[in-house]
Motif scaffolding. Structure first.
Motif, PDB file in Angstrom:
ATOM      1  N   ILE A 378       1.103  -1.156   0.118  1.00 22.32           N
ATOM      2  CA  ILE A 378       0.101  -0.059   0.024  1.00 22.32           C
ATOM      3  C   ILE A 378       0.701   1.267   0.057  1.00 22.32           C
ATOM      4  O   ILE A 378       0.693   2.041  -0.967  1.00 22.32           O
ATOM      5  N   PRO A 379       1.771   1.269   1.027  1.00 24.74           N
ATOM      6  CA  PRO A 379       2.617   2.581   0.813  1.00 24.74           C
ATOM      7  C   PRO A 379       3.537   2.689  -0.319  1.00 24.74           C
ATOM      8  O   PRO A 379       3.683   3.880  -0.568  1.00 24.74           O
ATOM      9  N   VAL A 380       3.981   1.618  -0.852  1.00 23.49           N
ATOM     10  CA  VAL A 380       4.828   1.639  -1.951  1.00 23.49           C
ATOM     11  C   VAL A 380       4.145   2.224  -3.217  1.00 23.49           C
ATOM     12  O   VAL A 380       4.614   3.258  -3.910  1.00 23.49           O
ATOM     13  N   ILE A 381       2.970   1.560  -3.377  1.00 24.12           N
ATOM     14  CA  ILE A 381       2.032   2.161  -4.498  1.00 24.12           C
ATOM     15  C   ILE A 381       1.835   3.908  -4.280  1.00 24.12           C
ATOM     16  O   ILE A 381       1.846   4.454  -5.205  1.00 24.12           O
ATOM     17  N   SER A 382       1.427   3.874  -3.122  1.00 25.46           N
ATOM     18  CA  SER A 382       1.119   5.513  -2.766  1.00 25.46           C
ATOM     19  C   SER A 382       2.539   6.529  -3.116  1.00 25.46           C
ATOM     20  O   SER A 382       2.176   7.573  -3.779  1.00 25.46           O
ATOM     21  N   ALA A 383       3.418   5.937  -2.410  1.00 22.11           N
ATOM     22  CA  ALA A 383       4.665   6.696  -2.986  1.00 22.11           C
ATOM     23  C   ALA A 383       5.201   6.793  -4.470  1.00 22.11           C
ATOM     24  O   ALA A 383       5.431   7.716  -4.995  1.00 22.11           O
ATOM     25  N   GLU A 384       4.826   5.685  -5.125  1.00 19.63           N
ATOM     26  CA  GLU A 384       5.215   5.795  -6.783  1.00 19.63           C
ATOM     27  C   GLU A 384       4.254   6.845  -7.225  1.00 19.63           C
ATOM     28  O   GLU A 384       4.534   7.631  -8.102  1.00 19.63           O
ATOM     29  N   LYS A 385       3.015   6.877  -6.741  1.00 17.81           N
ATOM     30  CA  LYS A 385       2.053   7.731  -7.576  1.00 17.81           C
ATOM     31  C   LYS A 385       2.368   9.397  -7.021  1.00 17.81           C
ATOM     32  O   LYS A 385       2.538  10.167  -8.063  1.00 17.81           O
ATOM     33  N   GLN A 386       3.027   9.493  -5.725  1.00 12.98           N
ATOM     34  CA  GLN A 386       3.439  10.888  -5.510  1.00 12.98           C
ATOM     35  C   GLN A 386       4.594  11.103  -6.243  1.00 12.98           C
ATOM     36  O   GLN A 386       4.845  12.610  -6.562  1.00 12.98           O
ATOM     37  N   ILE A 387       5.553  10.255  -6.389  1.00 15.22           N
ATOM     38  CA  ILE A 387       6.881  10.539  -6.979  1.00 15.22           C
ATOM     39  C   ILE A 387       6.505  10.911  -8.558  1.00 15.22           C
ATOM     40  O   ILE A 387       7.150  11.913  -9.006  1.00 15.22           O
ATOM     41  N   THR A 388       5.328  10.093  -9.066  1.00 21.24           N
ATOM     42  CA  THR A 388       5.438  10.505 -10.481  1.00 21.24           C
ATOM     43  C   THR A 388       4.789  11.889 -10.709  1.00 21.24           C
ATOM     44  O   THR A 388       4.977  12.563 -11.537  1.00 21.24           O
ATOM     45  N   LYS A 389       3.649  12.328  -9.580  1.00 22.69           N
ATOM     46  CA  LYS A 389       3.209  13.542  -9.827  1.00 22.69           C
ATOM     47  C   LYS A 389       4.185  14.616  -9.612  1.00 22.69           C
ATOM     48  O   LYS A 389       4.028  15.464 -10.021  1.00 22.69           O
ATOM     49  N   LEU A 390       4.934  14.430  -8.568  1.00 21.52           N
ATOM     50  CA  LEU A 390       6.119  15.382  -8.582  1.00 21.52           C
ATOM     51  C   LEU A 390       6.888  15.525  -9.684  1.00 21.52           C
ATOM     52  O   LEU A 390       7.280  16.898  -9.978  1.00 21.52           O
ATOM     53  N   VAL A 391       7.387  14.518 -10.350  1.00 18.16           N
ATOM     54  CA  VAL A 391       8.229  14.623 -11.646  1.00 18.16           C
ATOM     55  C   VAL A 391       7.529  15.231 -12.620  1.00 18.16           C
ATOM     56  O   VAL A 391       7.955  16.196 -13.093  1.00 18.16           O
ATOM     57  N   ILE A 392       6.078  14.836 -13.096  1.00 13.45           N
ATOM     58  CA  ILE A 392       5.546  15.433 -14.069  1.00 13.45           C
ATOM     59  C   ILE A 392       5.349  17.101 -13.517  1.00 13.45           C
ATOM     60  O   ILE A 392       5.399  17.991 -14.776  1.00 13.45           O
ATOM     61  N   SER A 393       5.281  17.410 -12.371  1.00 14.42           N
ATOM     62  CA  SER A 393       4.865  18.833 -12.045  1.00 14.42           C
ATOM     63  C   SER A 393       6.190  19.656 -12.227  1.00 14.42           C
ATOM     64  O   SER A 393       6.142  20.785 -12.979  1.00 14.42           O
ATOM     65  N   LYS A 394       7.313  19.041 -11.962  1.00 13.41           N
ATOM     66  CA  LYS A 394       8.563  19.859 -12.240  1.00 13.41           C
ATOM     67  C   LYS A 394       9.209  19.618 -13.717  1.00 13.41           C
ATOM     68  O   LYS A 394       9.659  20.810 -14.163  1.00 13.41           O
ATOM     69  N   PHE A 395       9.008  18.482 -14.343  1.00 13.34           N
ATOM     70  CA  PHE A 395       9.656  18.339 -15.481  1.00 13.34           C
ATOM     71  C   PHE A 395       8.622  18.150 -16.933  1.00 13.34           C
ATOM     72  O   PHE A 395       9.150  17.867 -17.995  1.00 13.34           O
ATOM     73  N   GLY A 396       7.455  18.049 -16.555  1.00 13.64           N
ATOM     74  CA  GLY A 396       6.369  17.767 -17.694  1.00 13.64           C
ATOM     75  C   GLY A 396       6.322  16.455 -17.964  1.00 13.64           C
ATOM     76  O   GLY A 396       7.104  15.269 -17.331  1.00 13.64           O
ATOM     77  N   PRO A 397       5.153  15.568 -18.764  1.00 11.24           N
ATOM     78  CA  PRO A 397       5.152  14.350 -19.206  1.00 11.24           C
ATOM     79  C   PRO A 397       6.240  13.792 -19.801  1.00 11.24           C
ATOM     80  O   PRO A 397       7.073  14.332 -20.419  1.00 11.24           O
ATOM     81  N   LEU A 398       6.441  12.499 -19.398  1.00  9.87           N
ATOM     82  CA  LEU A 398       7.641  11.753 -20.075  1.00  9.87           C
ATOM     83  C   LEU A 398       7.662  12.012 -21.513  1.00  9.87           C
ATOM     84  O   LEU A 398       8.789  11.983 -22.012  1.00  9.87           O
ATOM     85  N   GLU A 399       6.521  12.087 -22.101  1.00 12.62           N
ATOM     86  CA  GLU A 399       6.359  11.860 -23.893  1.00 12.62           C
ATOM     87  C   GLU A 399       7.176  13.165 -24.207  1.00 12.62           C
ATOM     88  O   GLU A 399       7.501  13.317 -25.243  1.00 12.62           O
TER      89      GLU A 399
END
Length: 527
Positions: A378-399
């Motif tokens: 449960i916390p691993v999945i939550s952390a993954e979502k948070q890290i993804t959200k943070l990265v997209i916010s700072k650097f934009g979508p991966l595409e």
């Protein structure tokens, strides 16, 4: 007579693979070996059905499924284990006869089957290793019976109160012989996949459409052979890999003295080897379902994918642990979503998740390893979502990133996913609390410590810096309620999918709604 019986028993044991194989491959118990043999038996049984039974009356087909499945269960479990299966089914049948399509029937069925299962786990489970016992089919039957009672109650409600997904699975009534055949059928009576009662009865009554060859038989030989070969390869990897990657290595105190890279790689290999066993069993069983013809669904991109339990490409190329979850044990996960999570959403999201996860853990077993593995997930999945959200916010979508950067990030994400999965799945494999703690001691509890530090850091420091995405404002906000309503009505959209470009979307669509779609003849089944 006794001497002859003893001699015959000795001869049978000398040629029984369940006795011979464990001698040369200690990682494979006799119970697991019998279970694998039961998977292989599905192929001749399915071939006999398509040549001699297919197209006959529903009674003849149900009788074939019941008797052949009963023989397979008896071979794997013996008389005592088979009796437990009968008692479980008869108990639910009594509730159905006494109370009919009422809420009390659902409550009693869920309570009776789960208490029976948990007591079986307590009495039969060893503390350090998993082996096949009567609780193996009992866990499958528990899901079949609870789902059937839900569908039975749905079939006696006003159709306007049901979702499209519930309408597809609803049944008006069922007989005792139908439910016995449904539970004992050799295509899923021991290991899954979870096939709905509506699909099973439609197939037995010659109402399920399939792609036919020139002889009128299911045109499934090619797809069946492909899935069978894949399954055999995975089972062979497990058989020979178990002689190389051993449990006693990681639970040894000396494991902590090994090189850190060696420890992480060995742990990842040990976790992957355990998963290979499941992938092999499910893929072999899927091939048998395809040969039979019950796996056909014209609405799917892969028309023979209705009973698919694992999407191998999704497992291999997914970027996160959520991708792994979405592509692993798909039909079982779909059952949990349909009958537990969605039906308890009225209680609130977090309460619904709590009840669903509690059921999932107890359904797997009562040993500490199951609790440790799922509570870490449960916390691993939550952390993954948070890290993804943070990265997209700072650097934009991966595409939008440069191609070279994309390739580097994707490669690193896959490596991290394999390492995190190997670390987190250990308790699920080891089951013992002592052994699991020993492994984590050797690894320094590094990911547990990371999660403990990450959540305060994210909520207190990083989350306030995240810029709102354009989709969270403006027109999207005005149409938010309408969008949510449409998603709830669309049975082809899974609750677990969050982005249309995620690698696991294909497998999730296979098993959520479209995979369970039953094409019925004009005179559809009414019980």
């Amino acid at each position: 007579y006794n001497e002859y019986k003893s001699y015959l028993s000795m001869v049978l044991e000398s040629i029984d693979p369940a006795v011979i194989v464990p001698i040369y491959f200690p990682a494979v118990t006799s119970g697991i070996c019998r279970l694998v043999i039961s998977l292989l038996i599905v192929y001749p049984l399915s071939y006999i059905h398509r040549e001699l039974v297919l197209g006959k009356s529903k009674l003849i087909q149900l009788t074939y499924f019941f008797l052949s499945g009963l023989g397979v269960v008896y071979y794997v479990l013996g008389g005592g284990g088979t009796l437990h299966c009968f008692l479980n089914i008869l108990g639910v049948w009594v509730f159905k006869r006494l109370f009919g399509p009422a809420k009390i029937t659902i409550i009693l069925t869920a309570t009776f089957t789960m208490v029976y299962l948990v007591l079986g786990y307590i009495l039969n489970t060893r503390a350090d290793v998993y082996d096949v016992s009567w609780t193996t089919p009992h866990s499958i039957h528990t899901m079949k019976l609870i789902g059937l009672v839900f569908d039975y109650c749905d079939g006696n409600k006003d159709p306007s109160t049901l979702t499209e997904d519930q309408k597809k699975h609803a049944v008006k009534d069922f007989s005792l012989f139908e439910v016995l055949s449904f539970c004992f059928t050799y295509t899923g009576g021991l290991t899954g996949p979870q096939i709905s009662f509506r699909r099973f009865i439609a197939f037995s009554g010659n109402e399920l459409k399939y792609e036919a060859d020139r002889n009128g038989k299911p045109n499934s030989i090619g797809p069946c052979v492909r899935r069978f070969k894949i399954g055999v390869v995975f089972l062979a990897l497990y058989l020979f890999g178990g002689a190389v990657v051993r449990r006693n290595v990681i639970v040894s105190p000396s494991f902590a003295e090994c090189n850190v890279v060696y420890r992480w790689v060995y742990l990842a290999a040990f976790g992957a080897l355990a998963l290979v066993k499941y992938v092999g069993c499910w893929t072999v069983m899927e091939g048998g379902c395809i040969l039979l013809g019950i796996a056909y669904d014209n609405s799917l991109p892969d028309k023979w994918g209705a009973t698919r339990s694992v999407d191998i490409s999704g497992l291999a190329f997914g970027l996160t642990n959520k991708d792994f979850i979405d592509n692993f044990n798909i039909t079982t996960k779909d059952w949990f979503i349909r009958y537990l999570f969605k039906r308890s959403r009225g209680w609130g999201k977090w309460r619904s998740m709590f009840y669903t996860y509690t059921f999932i853990i107890l359904w797997h077993g009562v040993l500490p390893g199951y609790f440790m593995a799922f509570l870490f997930e449960i916390p691993v999945i939550s952390a993954e979502k948070q890290i993804t959200k943070l990265v997209i916010s700072k650097f934009g979508p991966l595409e939008s990133w440069p191609r070279t950067t994309q390739n580097i990030v994707i490669s690193l994400a896959r490596v991290v996913r394999v390492l995190v999965l190997g670390y987190g799945i250990q308790p699920f494999i080891l089951l013992s609390f002592r052994d699991s703690v020993q492994v984590y001691n050797s690894m320094g509890w590094v990911l547990h410590v990371f999660l403990l530090l990450w959540f305060p850091l994210f909520f207190l420091v990083l989350q306030p810096t995240i810029k709102p995405s354009p989709s969270s404002t403006g027109t999207h906000k005005k149409n938010e309620n309408a969008s949510i309503s449409m998603k709830e009505k669309n049975s082809n959209t899974s609750e677990i999918n969050s982005h249309p470009k995620e690698p696991h979307i294909k497998a999730a669509k296979y098993q959520n709604g479209t995979s369970q779609k039953v094409e019925l003849a004009p005179n559809s089944y009414q019980g």
